[in-house]
Write a protein that holds these residues in place. Structure first.
Motif, PDB file in Angstrom:
ATOM      1  N   ILE A  24      29.152 -59.916 -72.211  1.00 55.45           N
ATOM      2  CA  ILE A  24      30.321 -59.057 -72.464  1.00 55.45           C
ATOM      3  C   ILE A  24      30.608 -58.219 -71.223  1.00 55.45           C
ATOM      4  N   ALA A  25      29.556 -57.606 -70.669  1.00 57.05           N
ATOM      5  CA  ALA A  25      29.748 -56.702 -69.526  1.00 57.05           C
ATOM      6  C   ALA A  25      30.334 -57.454 -68.335  1.00 57.05           C
ATOM      7  N   TYR A  28      33.974 -58.726 -68.978  1.00 57.23           N
ATOM      8  CA  TYR A  28      34.898 -57.577 -68.859  1.00 57.23           C
ATOM      9  C   TYR A  28      35.122 -57.247 -67.389  1.00 57.23           C
ATOM     10  N   ASN A  62      42.399 -49.471 -70.872  1.00 58.71           N
ATOM     11  CA  ASN A  62      41.175 -48.953 -71.480  1.00 58.71           C
ATOM     12  C   ASN A  62      40.417 -48.060 -70.498  1.00 58.71           C
ATOM     13  N   ARG A  63      40.325 -48.489 -69.244  1.00 59.35           N
ATOM     14  CA  ARG A  63      39.674 -47.642 -68.229  1.00 59.35           C
ATOM     15  C   ARG A  63      40.455 -46.334 -68.055  1.00 59.35           C
ATOM     16  N   ASP A  84      27.486 -42.165 -73.128  1.00 54.81           N
ATOM     17  CA  ASP A  84      28.438 -43.265 -72.970  1.00 54.81           C
ATOM     18  C   ASP A  84      27.778 -44.545 -73.468  1.00 54.81           C
ATOM     19  N   GLY A  86      27.466 -48.315 -74.522  1.00 54.25           N
ATOM     20  CA  GLY A  86      28.138 -49.558 -74.127  1.00 54.25           C
ATOM     21  C   GLY A  86      28.961 -49.280 -72.895  1.00 54.25           C
ATOM     22  N   ALA A  87      28.285 -48.745 -71.890  1.00 51.24           N
ATOM     23  CA  ALA A  87      28.977 -48.192 -70.716  1.00 51.24           C
ATOM     24  C   ALA A  87      29.589 -49.257 -69.814  1.00 51.24           C
ATOM     25  N   GLY A  88      28.988 -50.434 -69.776  1.00 49.24           N
ATOM     26  CA  GLY A  88      29.509 -51.496 -68.914  1.00 49.24           C
ATOM     27  C   GLY A  88      29.079 -51.335 -67.473  1.00 49.24           C
ATOM     28  N   ASP A 112      23.442 -49.150 -72.082  1.00 50.51           N
ATOM     29  CA  ASP A 112      23.927 -50.519 -72.235  1.00 50.51           C
ATOM     30  C   ASP A 112      22.724 -51.407 -72.475  1.00 50.51           C
ATOM     31  N   ASP A 114      22.718 -54.624 -71.563  1.00 55.98           N
ATOM     32  CA  ASP A 114      22.752 -55.701 -70.583  1.00 55.98           C
ATOM     33  C   ASP A 114      21.976 -55.246 -69.343  1.00 55.98           C
ATOM     34  N   VAL A 117      23.592 -54.208 -66.084  1.00 60.58           N
ATOM     35  CA  VAL A 117      24.235 -52.893 -65.954  1.00 60.58           C
ATOM     36  C   VAL A 117      23.255 -51.925 -65.302  1.00 60.58           C
ATOM     37  N   ASP A 137      19.531 -50.792 -76.899  1.00 65.25           N
ATOM     38  CA  ASP A 137      20.467 -51.378 -77.847  1.00 65.25           C
ATOM     39  C   ASP A 137      21.029 -50.256 -78.706  1.00 65.25           C
ATOM     40  N   LEU A 138      22.324 -50.042 -78.592  1.00 71.46           N
ATOM     41  CA  LEU A 138      22.914 -48.902 -79.307  1.00 71.46           C
ATOM     42  C   LEU A 138      22.894 -49.093 -80.811  1.00 71.46           C
ATOM     43  N   GLY A 166      35.773 -49.315 -75.884  1.00 68.95           N
ATOM     44  CA  GLY A 166      35.787 -50.774 -75.751  1.00 68.95           C
ATOM     45  C   GLY A 166      34.492 -51.401 -76.235  1.00 68.95           C
ATOM     46  N   HIS A 170      32.868 -55.207 -80.330  1.00 72.35           N
ATOM     47  CA  HIS A 170      31.858 -56.220 -80.011  1.00 72.35           C
ATOM     48  C   HIS A 170      30.732 -56.219 -81.045  1.00 72.35           C
TER      49      HIS A 170
HETATM   50  C1  LIG Z   1      33.801 -54.226 -72.874  1.00 70.36           C
HETATM   51  S1  LIG Z   1      32.449 -53.392 -72.234  1.00 70.36           S
HETATM   52  C2  LIG Z   1      33.083 -51.722 -72.208  1.00 70.36           C
HETATM   53  C3  LIG Z   1      32.606 -50.925 -71.017  1.00 70.36           C
HETATM   54  C4  LIG Z   1      33.137 -49.501 -70.930  1.00 70.36           C
HETATM   55  N1  LIG Z   1      32.733 -48.711 -72.085  1.00 70.36           N
HETATM   56  C5  LIG Z   1      34.621 -49.494 -70.810  1.00 70.36           C
HETATM   57  O1  LIG Z   1      35.294 -49.309 -71.825  1.00 70.36           O
HETATM   58  O2  LIG Z   1      35.145 -49.679 -69.713  1.00 70.36           O
HETATM   59  C6  LIG Z   1      31.307 -53.307 -73.607  1.00 70.36           C
HETATM   60  C7  LIG Z   1      29.887 -53.014 -73.192  1.00 70.36           C
HETATM   61  O3  LIG Z   1      29.071 -52.835 -74.348  1.00 70.36           O
HETATM   62  C8  LIG Z   1      27.803 -53.383 -74.071  1.00 70.36           C
HETATM   63  N2  LIG Z   1      27.131 -53.677 -75.339  1.00 70.36           N
HETATM   64  C9  LIG Z   1      27.454 -54.647 -76.229  1.00 70.36           C
HETATM   65  N3  LIG Z   1      26.590 -54.626 -77.264  1.00 70.36           N
HETATM   66  C10 LIG Z   1      25.706 -53.619 -77.015  1.00 70.36           C
HETATM   67  C11 LIG Z   1      24.576 -53.111 -77.711  1.00 70.36           C
HETATM   68  N4  LIG Z   1      24.205 -53.625 -78.894  1.00 70.36           N
HETATM   69  N5  LIG Z   1      23.888 -52.084 -77.162  1.00 70.36           N
HETATM   70  C12 LIG Z   1      24.269 -51.548 -75.971  1.00 70.36           C
HETATM   71  N6  LIG Z   1      25.331 -51.995 -75.262  1.00 70.36           N
HETATM   72  C13 LIG Z   1      26.050 -53.017 -75.780  1.00 70.36           C
HETATM   73  C14 LIG Z   1      28.087 -54.610 -73.246  1.00 70.36           C
HETATM   74  O4  LIG Z   1      26.965 -55.025 -72.494  1.00 70.36           O
HETATM   75  C15 LIG Z   1      29.253 -54.125 -72.387  1.00 70.36           C
HETATM   76  O5  LIG Z   1      28.793 -53.618 -71.151  1.00 70.36           O
END
Ligand SMILES: C[S@@+](CC[C@H](N)C(=O)[O-])C[C@H]1O[C@@H](n2cnc3c(N)ncnc32)[C@H](O)[C@@H]1O
Length: 273
Positions: A24-25, A28, A62-63, A84, A86-88, A112, A114, A117, A137-138, A166, A170
């Motif tokens: 996903i990261a 994106y 979104n950014r 933050d 799921g910071a990406g 995050d 991933d 990241v 893992d959030l 964002g 997911h």
């Molecule tokens: C689309 S990106 C959004 C990044 C940033 N928040 C933005 O909006 O620009 C979603 C992020 O959530 C992370 N993510 C997905 N599932 C997750 C989980 N269970 N725990 C932590 N991070 C997660 C992904 O790795 C990805 O980096």
């Protein structure tokens, strides 16, 4: 900045990751035009663009709202702690850059799951002792909130901004996104804020894009406005409420009607009373 520094050869991962499976990261990052992605991620981005050519606009909207909400929280709402989730991958105007520009004492923890990241984020995000990147893992809020990296910077007796930007789309319905939001918001005191942006089911275009996300990335739920609004249950919505991203306190006048792509995500900010 994604890919900044040139510290690794083009298609070689910095950490042990399976680059044949899109993440996903990284997908994106590819949609945003970054460089921290591999062929499998770019293939997903291509498929998404085929379905919705203006998907890059959506990602950049979104950014942009991330920046506007963090600026509001730091400059006007007096928030000094940002979680933050799921910071990406780091890109432009990351949370700590915006928050600390307006409130130098602000503390930011990026979460995050991933590992890439962390690998790419540490150098760019941990610029000072008020920011940290934690791999977690959030979906395990208790473990996240107990993590020493989180506890070092986030004091749960003071208001916290919980950012799920964002991210919640997911999570599949059976992962209970609403329950997770509730777990985080129950752990923070009154005066804390929740920021959510989310794919929005606006009709056939949204459903077609959802199909592409699910088929090629495995996640990407386009929820109804009512479903997204429910994440803010028990919180006071800040004006203008839950709206298409460009309409949340824009810095410059927004041309309406919005394009289809720009209506595909909704966002808002709620305050815990
Ligand atoms: C689309 S990106 C959004 C990044 C940033 N928040 C933005 O909006 O620009 C979603 C992020 O959530 C992370 N993510 C997905 N599932 C997750 C989980 N269970 N725990 C932590 N991070 C997660 C992904 O790795 C990805 O980096």
């Amino acid at each position: 900045m994604a890919g900044q520094g040139g510290y690794r050869p083009a298609d070689e991962p910095a950490v042990a990751v399976d680059v044949t499976v899109p993440s996903i990261a990284r997908a994106y990052d590819a949609v945003l035009g970054g460089k921290d992605n591999y062929a499998a991620d770019r293939a997903v981005a291509d498929q998404l663009r085929r379905t919705m050519p203006a998907i890059g606009e959506l990602a950049w909207s979104n950014r942009a709202i991330l920046g506007r909400t963090v600026r509001h929280l730091a400059a006007e709402a007096g928030i000094r702690q940002f979680l933050d989730l799921g910071a990406g991958l780091p890109t432009m105007e990351n949370t700590h850059q915006v928050a600390q520009r307006h409130a130098p004492a602000a503390r930011v923890v990026y979460i995050d799951n991933d590992p890439i990241v962390l690998a790419h984020g540490r150098a760019l995000l941990e610029e000072n002792d008020r920011t940290a990147v934690v791999t977690a893992d959030l979906r395990a809020p208790e473990a996240v909130l107990a993590d020493p990296g989180v506890r070092r910077l986030i004091d749960l007796s003071e208001p916290v901004a919980v950012l799920l930007v964002g991210m919640l789309h997911h999570l599949h319905d059976d992962e209970d996104p609403a329950g997770l939001v509730d777990a985080y918001m129950s752990a923070v005191p009154p005066g804390s804020h929740l920021v959510v942006t989310h794919f929005c089911d606006t009709g056939p275009d949204a459903r077609e894009l959802q199909e592409t996300f699910l088929r090629f990335l495995g996640t990407g739920r386009f929820r109804t406005t009512a479903e997204i609004a429910a994440y803010f249950d028990g919180l006071d919505m800040l004006p203008p409420g839950l709206v298409p991203l460009p309409l949340w306190r824009p810095d410059t006048p927004v041309e309406e009607p919005l394009s289809t792509a720009r209506r595909l995500m909704a966002g808002g900010v709620g305050r815990k009373p």
